[in-house]
Structure formats: structure tokens, C-alpha cells
Motif scaffolding. Structure first.
Motif: not given
Length: 162
Positions: A42, A92, A110, A112, A129, A131
């Protein structure tokens, strides 16, 4: 290959589950949305641990929200067939996380990417995941937000009927 319309509908349901668990600030609910062994990177410095990330994010939050800036559609969702045994779906876009604390509001803007895999129950689970912060990045607004916190708590009590 899976139909794009089905993949978009499945991603919308997965995003709904994500938003609901996030709204409730449920660490267990968030972790349950990730596939076992999911890769998590992340825009925050959490070492890639899904549970640790959401525990830190929700800690001390009077309110937390995750807002999509990009909706699931046939242009933002892709279906990838691996070897016929597993199908991956990629979504996305852009999102904003907001967290209200005692003396600050923090917003994280962000880009992602979620890579989903179908789980045992036929629902999508997050396999990867990623980001990254957008140019706007993190925004911190400082001040005494006591009255805003009180308003949120009053709304919660009314909703519960207490």
C-alpha cells in the motif's frame, strides 16, 4: 474466457463488501476480503501485513471512509485467464481514504490495483493489492474536531436507537 459484464458485476460486489467493512472499521472484515497469502503493498509504510495496515489505519479513528474515484466498468476491469484452473480479475483506478481523529483529518489520495481471484464460495478475494500515492498525496487538516466527533457519535446512537 469469462464475460466482461460478469466480471464487472463481481467486482462491484467485492468493492461493496470492501466499502462496508471499511465503513465499520472492521479489521477482521477487511482481512477476510484478502486471499490467503495475498501480496499487499500500500501507499503506507506497514511492511505489507494486511492486518497490521488496517489496525494502524483504524486506530483512534472516529470515522474512516474509502471513496472510489473510479467505478468498476468494462474499461477499468480486465479478465485474465491463467491456465484454465484459475481466473484473475484486475480492477484499477483512483481512491481517497479519509480518517477523522481527535485533532486531525487525514486524507490519502492514491492510485490502486486490485488483482482478484475467485475463492471457494465463488466470490472474489484480493490476491494482490498495490497502491501508490497520487501527486496530491497525504493531506493533513489539523484542529479540534470535538464537535464533529460528537455529531458523528450522536448520529450513531440515533441509528442504534440508544
Amino acid at each position: 474466457m469469462m464475460e466482461a459484464a460478469r466480471a464487472v458485476a463481481d467486482v462491484r460486489r467485492a468493492v461493496g463488501r470492501y466499502q462496508e467493512a471499511f465503513r465499520r472499521r472492521s479489521v477482521d472484515g477487511m482481512v477476510a476480503l484478502y486471499d490467503e497469502g495475498a501480496i499487499f503493498s500500500a501507499a503506507c509504510d506497514d511492511g505489507g501485513d494486511v492486518r497490521a495496515h488496517f489496525e494502524a489505519l483504524f486506530d483512534g479513528a472516529a470515522h474512516a471512509s474509502w471513496h472510489l474515484r473510479t467505478e468498476p466498468s468494462e474499461s477499468t476491469v480486465q479478465v485474465l485467464d491463467d491456465d484454465g484452473d484459475s481466473t484473475h480479475v484486475v480492477f484499477s483506478g483512483y481512491a481517497k481514504v479519509s480518517k477523522l481523529g481527535s485533532f486531525a483529518i487525514t486524507e490519502i489520495h492514491s492510485k490502486f490495483v486490485f488483482v482478484y481471484v475467485y475463492g471457494g464460495g465463488g466470490e472474489l478475494a484480493i490476491k494482490r493489492h498495490s497502491a501508490a500515492l497520487q501527486p496530491k498525496g497525504r493531506v493533513h487538516i489539523r484542529g479540534p474536531f470535538t464537535s464533529l466527533r460528537q455529531l458523528i457519535e450522536r448520529k450513531r446512537r440515533l441509528k442504534r436507537g440508544t
